[in-house]
Design an enzyme around this catalytic site. Structure first.
Site, mmCIF file in Angstrom:
data_model
loop_
_atom_site.group_PDB
_atom_site.id
_atom_site.type_symbol
_atom_site.label_atom_id
_atom_site.label_comp_id
_atom_site.label_asym_id
_atom_site.label_seq_id
_atom_site.Cartn_x
_atom_site.Cartn_y
_atom_site.Cartn_z
ATOM 1 C CD GLU A 45 -2.040 -19.121 48.085
ATOM 2 O OE1 GLU A 45 -2.195 -18.819 49.273
ATOM 3 O OE2 GLU A 45 -1.337 -18.448 47.291
ATOM 4 C CE LYS A 115 0.207 -18.245 52.013
ATOM 5 N NZ LYS A 115 -0.628 -17.466 51.065
ATOM 6 C CB CYS A 151 1.724 -18.374 48.006
ATOM 7 S SG CYS A 151 1.808 -16.888 46.960
ATOM 8 N N GLY A 292 -18.123 5.350 26.829
ATOM 9 C CA GLY A 292 -18.319 6.707 26.337
ATOM 10 C C GLY A 292 -17.059 7.188 25.647
ATOM 11 C CB SER A 294 -14.163 12.006 25.206
ATOM 12 O OG SER A 294 -12.805 11.601 25.271
ATOM 13 C CB ILE A 297 -5.316 9.768 24.809
ATOM 14 C CG1 ILE A 297 -4.364 8.609 24.487
ATOM 15 C CG2 ILE A 297 -5.136 10.300 26.237
ATOM 16 C CD1 ILE A 297 -2.915 9.037 24.387
ATOM 17 C CG ASP A 298 -7.576 9.168 29.684
ATOM 18 O OD1 ASP A 298 -6.431 8.686 29.645
ATOM 19 O OD2 ASP A 298 -7.846 10.219 30.276
ATOM 20 C CE LYS A 523 -14.589 14.603 43.047
ATOM 21 N NZ LYS A 523 -14.114 15.389 41.890
#
Length: 560
Positions: A45, A115, A151, A292, A294, A297-298, A523
């Site tokens: 598409e 479409k 689609c 960055g 630390s 784990i992230d 945020k």
């Protein structure tokens, strides 16, 4: 009458807006298909302009350039080689703009189909830019009546029913279907329904690649009229596959070819993260990424994905210790960097923290230290990383996960700084699961090393932001297995308060998490894009008002 056809399925990775580059890809695929004797090449598409084009497609000069390129591509087919069924935008003289599938054959535009079903939900907003096309009959291609769908046309029976009733012999579906967990099974089940309703075989061609938050997994396939897979392409890679078709008394059928298993679970999610990041970096022409580190784990998982996607030489890791950073975190970050072979620099932020404290002494007089001072550390780190990004051109990869972003456990202009996030749609429990999975598997196409790439201590130690002494995430949040289940109920499932409590969750905890989810919307609006994984990702898919007085928990007595 034609009784034999060779049809090529071109699973390509186009770039939105790059008409010239996409056209080269289209012709390269045609050349490859021609070498294998193909009669027709089917593309995905809007392959010529890239999908989804969003409001770019409303630009009149862009429309004209795309249509002019279609006409030039049509002339190429005058060489006696394969015809092409390509996706592009098409504007009529009355100004109406359509999402079109265009048959190019014999040096000209042989047919155009628009479409009909325009999706207007989730990540899709096609009603905003395109007009729905009318229901039309099949396209005549060298004595074969092709029932052409674009689609979403396959997701509902109306278009297939019209094509079958008007004499189609073969269904051809051109797709731009983005990845979600378990999406492939849904596509396949819908295709089976259309085959069952029409009695016709079906070709499904999907695109591959990353486009902002979306990632496309490819996985083109063919179903014969008996509902069996004649071909299942390998996912997560470009491919041009030529398949042989034969007409019998029962109709058209495709000769059996490769049927590659479709990936499941973390294997698929990891591929999506890799491809989404790789294409975001390369299509936007960044030399690499800066992250960055630390010791948590992230950031470790983000770094591993980056190395797998781009190669270690394009990944710059930075440890920025404060007075609260443990020796354990320093060692864990160094061990992870060594395992993946990426450069790790150490830039202590203590001098900047002390300078900020001194600068704000007068303004903060008479107050006690609180989260303000904690957030200053995060913002100094964000400023440091952005300085490195500005100086050397590497994109800053942010490392926040979906659990944190759901409840606002992140600092604006601090750890939320960045241009992209591979964990944006990954809950924390899945961060742990993916980390363990990656230590045990080497993903296909990964540019990082095989074997263990994340130290075991990073996976097993309690998560901490290390912004105050002895801080742990669970000081502020419920255990992640509890938090993530509540969030999935609120975000993906939109469950009512009493339904979540009836699952066994504490009522006050549910009310608190719901409150945090709503108030953190402002945020999330300022967070970078990231790879869409689930059915309900933040960003273009889940868009709640920032100013929002509704609270489900307040209405629990009425709702019960």
């Amino acid at each position: 009458m034609t009784n034999n056809l060779k049809i090529a399925l071109a699973t390509l990775n186009p770039t939105v807006g790059d008409i010239e580059g996409n056209a080269r890809k289209i012709l390269e695929a045609r050349d490859k298909a021609a070498q294998e004797g193909a009669d027709l090449v089917v593309y995905s598409e809007l392959v010529l302009i890239g999908y989804p084009p969003d409001d770019l497609v409303l630009k009149p000069v862009f429309q004209r350039q795309a249509m002019a390129k279609v006409r030039r591509l049509a002339k190429v087919t005058g060489d006696g080689g394969p015809a092409m069924l390509i996706g592009s935008c098409w504007a009529e003289e009355n100004g109406r703009l359509y999402n079109a599938l265009i048959l190019l054959d014999g040096g000209e535009i042989a047919a155009i189909r628009y479409k009909h079903d325009l999706p207007n939900y989730g990540v899709f907003d096609e009603v905003r830019v395109f007009r729905p096309g009318p229901l039309q009959g099949p396209v005549n291609f060298r004595g074969v009546r092709l029932g052409v769908l674009v689609c979403e046309d396959m997701w509902y029976p109306e278009v297939t029913e019209c094509l079958a009733e008007t004499g189609a012999e073969l269904l051809v579906v051109s797709n731009g279907s983005p990845f979600e967990t378990d999406k492939h099974h849904e596509r396949l089940n819908l295709a089976v329904r259309r085959v069952k309703e029409s009695g016709l075989p079906l070709i499904y061609v999907n695109q591959i690649g990353g486009q902002d938050e979306l990632v496309f997994d490819g996985g083109s396939f063919v179903l014969n009229a008996d509902y069996h897979l004649a071909f299942q392409g390998r996912c997560w890679q470009e491919q041009v596959k030529v398949l042989s078709w034969k007409r019998t008394e029962a109709g058209w059928g495709c000769e059996k070819s490769d049927v590659h298993p479709y990936g499941e679970g973390y294997a698929d999610i990891y591929q999506a993260m890799m491809l989404g990041l790789r294409d975001y970096v390369e299509k936007n022409r960044f030399p690499g990424v800066v992250i960055g580190m630390s010791g948590g784990i992230d950031s470790a998982l983000s770094a591993v994905v980056a190395v797998d996607a781009l190669g270690a030489e394009r990944v710059h890791l930075v440890m920025m210790p404060s007075q609260y950073t443990s020796q354990e975190s320093l060692l864990d970050a160094a061990d992870c960097a060594a395992m993946i072979g990426a450069r790790l620099d150490n830039i202590p932020i203590v001098p900047a923290v002390e300078a900020m404290a001194q600068m704000l002494t007068g303004a903060f007089a008479g107050t006690e230290p609180d989260s303000t001072e904690e957030n200053l550390q995060s913002r100094i780190r964000g400023m440091t990383l952005m300085a490195l990004s500005n100086k050397f051109g590497h994109m800053l990869l942010t490392t926040g996960n979906k659990s944190e972003m759901s409840v606002g456990y992140a600092t604006l202009y601090g750890d939320m700084c960045g241009g992209y996030s591979v964990l944006k749609d990954i809950y924390k429990t899945d961060v742990f699961g993916l980390s363990r999975w990656r230590n045990e598997h080497h993903p296909r196409g990964a540019r990082g090393p095989a074997g263990q790439v994340i130290p075991e201590n990073i996976i097993t130690k309690p998560p901490s932001a290390e912004l105050r002494p002895d801080q742990k995430d669970e000081d502020s949040l419920p255990p992640y297995e509890v938090l993530d289940d509540i969030l999935a109920c609120l975000v993906e499932k939109e469950m009512a308060f009493h339904e979540i409590v009836e699952k066994g969750h504490d009522a006050e905890t549910v009310a608190r998490i719901e409150h945090l989810l709503y108030v953190a919307e402002y945020k999330r609006r300022q967070s970078p894009p990231g790879v869409k994984i689930t059915r309900r990702s933040f960003g273009r898919e889940r868009r709640y008002p920032i100013t929002n007085g509704y609270r489900n928990a307040r209405l629990r007595d009425l709702d019960a």
